[in-house]
Write a protein that holds these residues in place. Sequence first.
Motif, PDB file in Angstrom:
ATOM      1  N   GLN A   1       0.824  -1.218   0.000  1.00  0.00           N
ATOM      2  CA  GLN A   1       0.000   0.000   0.000  1.00  0.00           C
ATOM      3  C   GLN A   1       0.857   1.266   0.000  1.00  0.00           C
ATOM      4  O   GLN A   1       1.767   1.331  -0.800  1.00  0.00           O
ATOM      5  N   GLU A   2       0.583   2.216   0.908  1.00  0.00           N
ATOM      6  CA  GLU A   2       1.253   3.512   0.758  1.00  0.00           C
ATOM      7  C   GLU A   2       2.750   3.460   1.053  1.00  0.00           C
ATOM      8  O   GLU A   2       3.449   4.431   0.846  1.00  0.00           O
ATOM      9  N   TYR A   3       3.258   2.322   1.532  1.00  0.00           N
ATOM     10  CA  TYR A   3       4.680   2.255   1.880  1.00  0.00           C
ATOM     11  C   TYR A   3       5.540   1.739   0.735  1.00  0.00           C
ATOM     12  O   TYR A   3       6.742   1.696   0.833  1.00  0.00           O
ATOM     13  N   TYR A   4       4.871   1.294  -0.374  1.00  0.00           N
ATOM     14  CA  TYR A   4       5.669   0.553  -1.345  1.00  0.00           C
ATOM     15  C   TYR A   4       6.748   1.379  -2.022  1.00  0.00           C
ATOM     16  O   TYR A   4       7.847   0.891  -2.248  1.00  0.00           O
ATOM     17  N   ILE A   5       6.465   2.656  -2.305  1.00  0.00           N
ATOM     18  CA  ILE A   5       7.476   3.481  -2.972  1.00  0.00           C
ATOM     19  C   ILE A   5       8.650   3.730  -2.030  1.00  0.00           C
ATOM     20  O   ILE A   5       9.818   3.701  -2.429  1.00  0.00           O
ATOM     21  N   MET A   6       8.334   3.938  -0.756  1.00  0.00           N
ATOM     22  CA  MET A   6       9.382   4.184   0.230  1.00  0.00           C
ATOM     23  C   MET A   6      10.303   2.967   0.323  1.00  0.00           C
ATOM     24  O   MET A   6      11.529   3.091   0.295  1.00  0.00           O
ATOM     25  N   ILE A   7       9.684   1.788   0.433  1.00  0.00           N
ATOM     26  CA  ILE A   7      10.491   0.577   0.582  1.00  0.00           C
ATOM     27  C   ILE A   7      11.270   0.286  -0.692  1.00  0.00           C
ATOM     28  O   ILE A   7      12.439  -0.092  -0.658  1.00  0.00           O
ATOM     29  N   PHE A   8      10.627   0.559  -1.830  1.00  0.00           N
ATOM     30  CA  PHE A   8      11.313   0.395  -3.114  1.00  0.00           C
ATOM     31  C   PHE A   8      12.556   1.287  -3.168  1.00  0.00           C
ATOM     32  O   PHE A   8      13.647   0.849  -3.530  1.00  0.00           O
ATOM     33  N   SER A   9      12.395   2.553  -2.754  1.00  0.00           N
ATOM     34  CA  SER A   9      13.523   3.474  -2.791  1.00  0.00           C
ATOM     35  C   SER A   9      14.622   3.004  -1.846  1.00  0.00           C
ATOM     36  O   SER A   9      15.816   3.111  -2.153  1.00  0.00           O
ATOM     37  N   LEU A  10      14.207   2.471  -0.691  1.00  0.00           N
ATOM     38  CA  LEU A  10      15.185   1.951   0.269  1.00  0.00           C
ATOM     39  C   LEU A  10      15.988   0.802  -0.350  1.00  0.00           C
ATOM     40  O   LEU A  10      17.212   0.746  -0.180  1.00  0.00           O
ATOM     41  N   ILE A  11      15.287  -0.073  -1.068  1.00  0.00           N
ATOM     42  CA  ILE A  11      15.980  -1.204  -1.689  1.00  0.00           C
ATOM     43  C   ILE A  11      17.018  -0.706  -2.690  1.00  0.00           C
ATOM     44  O   ILE A  11      18.168  -1.150  -2.695  1.00  0.00           O
ATOM     45  N   VAL A  12      16.613   0.284  -3.498  1.00  0.00           N
ATOM     46  CA  VAL A  12      17.555   0.838  -4.483  1.00  0.00           C
ATOM     47  C   VAL A  12      18.758   1.440  -3.768  1.00  0.00           C
ATOM     48  O   VAL A  12      19.915   1.212  -4.145  1.00  0.00           O
ATOM     49  N   LEU A  13      18.464   2.164  -2.702  1.00  0.00           N
ATOM     50  CA  LEU A  13      19.544   2.788  -1.925  1.00  0.00           C
ATOM     51  C   LEU A  13      20.515   1.733  -1.399  1.00  0.00           C
ATOM     52  O   LEU A  13      21.731   1.880  -1.497  1.00  0.00           O
ATOM     53  N   LEU A  14      19.954   0.660  -0.866  1.00  0.00           N
ATOM     54  CA  LEU A  14      20.795  -0.395  -0.300  1.00  0.00           C
ATOM     55  C   LEU A  14      21.642  -1.053  -1.382  1.00  0.00           C
ATOM     56  O   LEU A  14      22.824  -1.322  -1.172  1.00  0.00           O
ATOM     57  N   ILE A  15      21.025  -1.287  -2.548  1.00  0.00           N
ATOM     58  CA  ILE A  15      21.785  -1.927  -3.631  1.00  0.00           C
ATOM     59  C   ILE A  15      22.983  -1.064  -4.004  1.00  0.00           C
ATOM     60  O   ILE A  15      24.088  -1.552  -4.225  1.00  0.00           O
ATOM     61  N   VAL A  16      22.758   0.257  -4.047  1.00  0.00           N
ATOM     62  CA  VAL A  16      23.844   1.147  -4.453  1.00  0.00           C
ATOM     63  C   VAL A  16      24.885   1.263  -3.342  1.00  0.00           C
ATOM     64  O   VAL A  16      26.100   1.284  -3.598  1.00  0.00           O
ATOM     65  N   LEU A  17      24.430   1.330  -2.089  1.00  0.00           N
ATOM     66  CA  LEU A  17      25.359   1.578  -0.983  1.00  0.00           C
ATOM     67  C   LEU A  17      26.154   0.344  -0.587  1.00  0.00           C
ATOM     68  O   LEU A  17      27.340   0.431  -0.304  1.00  0.00           O
ATOM     69  N   LEU A  18      25.499  -0.806  -0.574  1.00  0.00           N
ATOM     70  CA  LEU A  18      26.176  -1.999  -0.084  1.00  0.00           C
ATOM     71  C   LEU A  18      27.204  -2.484  -1.102  1.00  0.00           C
ATOM     72  O   LEU A  18      26.954  -2.457  -2.300  1.00  0.00           O
ATOM     73  N   PRO A  19      28.351  -2.931  -0.633  1.00  0.00           N
ATOM     74  CA  PRO A  19      29.363  -3.472  -1.553  1.00  0.00           C
ATOM     75  C   PRO A  19      28.938  -4.862  -2.009  1.00  0.00           C
ATOM     76  O   PRO A  19      29.453  -5.870  -1.556  1.00  0.00           O
ATOM     77  N   LEU A  20      27.967  -4.883  -2.936  1.00  0.00           N
ATOM     78  CA  LEU A  20      27.360  -6.158  -3.315  1.00  0.00           C
ATOM     79  C   LEU A  20      28.363  -7.129  -3.915  1.00  0.00           C
ATOM     80  O   LEU A  20      28.352  -8.317  -3.630  1.00  0.00           O
ATOM     81  N   GLU A  21      29.265  -6.588  -4.752  1.00  0.00           N
ATOM     82  CA  GLU A  21      30.182  -7.468  -5.456  1.00  0.00           C
ATOM     83  C   GLU A  21      31.091  -8.215  -4.486  1.00  0.00           C
ATOM     84  O   GLU A  21      31.253  -9.425  -4.588  1.00  0.00           O
ATOM     85  N   SER A  22      31.631  -7.455  -3.514  1.00  0.00           N
ATOM     86  CA  SER A  22      32.531  -8.114  -2.584  1.00  0.00           C
ATOM     87  C   SER A  22      31.739  -9.072  -1.690  1.00  0.00           C
ATOM     88  O   SER A  22      32.238 -10.117  -1.290  1.00  0.00           O
ATOM     89  N   MET A  23      30.466  -8.733  -1.415  1.00  0.00           N
ATOM     90  CA  MET A  23      29.659  -9.643  -0.616  1.00  0.00           C
ATOM     91  C   MET A  23      29.428 -10.951  -1.368  1.00  0.00           C
ATOM     92  O   MET A  23      29.439 -12.027  -0.793  1.00  0.00           O
TER      93      MET A  23
END
Lengths: 324, 373
Positions: free
Chosen positions: A277-299
């Motif tokens: 519901q009304e939280y989906y855009i917020m959570i979506f943005s958080l996911i994008v933020l995490l993907i960019v911030l977290l060192p995914l490759e090294s993980m």
Amino acid sequence: MRPERLKAIAIVFGLLAAAPLFLPNRYYVYIFNRGFANALAVIGLVILFGMGGQISLGHIAFFTLGAYTSAIFSVRLGWPSAAAVLAGVALASIWGAFLSVPAFKLSGPFLSICTVAFGEVVRLLTINLVSLTNGPYGFYGIPSLILFGRRIGSEKAWYFLLWSLLVFAILAAARLKRSYIGRALAAIREDETAAEVMGINVRAMKTLAFVCAAFCAGLAGALYAHMSGFLSPESFTGEQSFSLFSMTVVGGQESVLGGVAAGVALTLLPELMRFLQEYYIMIFSLIVLLIVLLPLESMMERAKMWMAGLAREGGKVPWGRCSK
Amino acid sequence: MKGFLKILAVAVLVLMVLAGTLSAQNLRIVCIVTALTGSVAQNGEYITRGINMALDEVNAKGGVRGQKLEVVFLDDQAKASEAINAVKKAIYDLNTPVILGSDWSGLVLASMQIAADEGIPQLVTATNVQITSQGIPTIFRLRANDSVAAEILAKYVNDQGYKKIGIMFTNEDYGRGFADETSNYLAKLDNKPAVIESCNLGDSDFTAQILSFKNSGVDVILALGKEIELAKFLRQTRELGVDTPVFGGSPMGLDYVVELAGGAMEGVRIVTHFLPTDPEPRIQDWVQRYEALYNGQEPTTHALAYYDAVHLVAKVMEECGTSPQDIARGLREVNYQGVQSWFRGSPTGDLVNKQVIGEFKDGKWHVVAVLGD
């Protein structure tokens, strides 16, 4: 490329080709179509930004140009829709070439401001050129695409068309990346002066990169116009430019496949999260933020080594031992 | 680890099946909300409140045909492309027999053809004239359209004796349509607007437009368009010392617009669909029930329009059937007195002709006149 990786990619694409047959209904096919259109535009940005290091934060402008040109040519001038799509792609590409002129001198933040301005100019034109674009009311009644005498009307038909164009674009972009053009663009990205000294025609290469980017976005836009049948200026705001840009970054900038995967995934994700519901855009943005911030490759590297360790020793391997 | 994953997977599956069976007993319809997220999320809040209030009432009386009525809310982010996504999800994925919303004209214009192609009736609150003027048989409107409002506004302003009229509009489907209609009616009354200015959505500086009104010496400003921009416009008008009387449309009546405009709303008159101070007993009764339910918060036009929509749909489904064809047929012939107004079927799909003229005095909207029923 390693054969097993190639195999994996082939399997994914094979599955995607058959996806409409097992997706639950047309809605899911449609959001895949939206994802494919975005991915097509992202491929252009991968070439321009990932390979060539030229920032475009107004990229939706080319999408808009392609979409509105195609719509205007097919509705107002009565062109066959396929020809109108070509006209849209051509106009977007020409404007891509024009926009590369400021990029001869500008770079970094200055170039990005310039592209933002270009995006705004195009958006305001779509709102204010009422006689051509129907302005804020939106442009409706755009006919379906007719290709080789066949009407592309259903979601499934669009799926197969967009999917095959996407595969073609991926192959072309991957080829481009490994050609002298890709290497020249990489050289320009790393050091423009050095590249020029090495005999690379920097201006020609920049223009080429911009034209490629505008071509992809223009094609995506022109097809989108006929797919949705309706265009409205509020769908083509700066926000959309940023989301295309973030798809490119999330996909790893340089990677064509990564960009495509991010383009499709970031289009699907908010739709699939609607139940929040009304939280989906917020959570979506958080996911994008995490993907960019977290060192995914090294993980991922760590995870791989951890798994390898598990397999080898048949026991637990503490995280600390995974370091290279 | 593996055991845990297995348990988790089973739990998720069980939950999904449970959710499936639970919702299967309900009669499910979809509301596309403008918007649950983004800059007009406040409107979305009003819409969901109105709908939830009506749903509780309908279900307390036994639901529709023995089934509980349920509304699924889909966000359209106030963007046309998302509205198309939402309508496709509603029809293809959720198999809804009827769609409520969107609230903005551009979003309805973008999505109504899809619903029409599938024969799904769509009840909208968007007021642009073009929505019902294209002969689409599945579109129904829950408020008077802008042509009605524009005619009333033009006549009212003309009758008040204003001779040099300025129009300010936000350049999007609603503002532009309303402004075009109003200036057409003014021209018919031989009182063509002297100055027309516009702004884009998202603008926040209106000095140029205000100075244009000031320098040309207009004796009234009609501010037509979207909430946020016009609230700021109004505020800046007064801050620049221009005290020309201002008239507006329904967005001006919303509480957050009043708040955003600061004291500048004083004396503004609007043509709208509903004001909570309307002395009509039917409306007062509803306002009290709403305020009791939502901690004394004042209802808005969105809440009431969607409240009526749910009751209207429930009644039509009860009487005519629950398939899209039944609902569309029922809506074409409907004759129902809601709280906001009467809803009467018409060939175009416009169900309502009522308009309220309100004036903001001493920090409150007061009803000056009610036209239509």
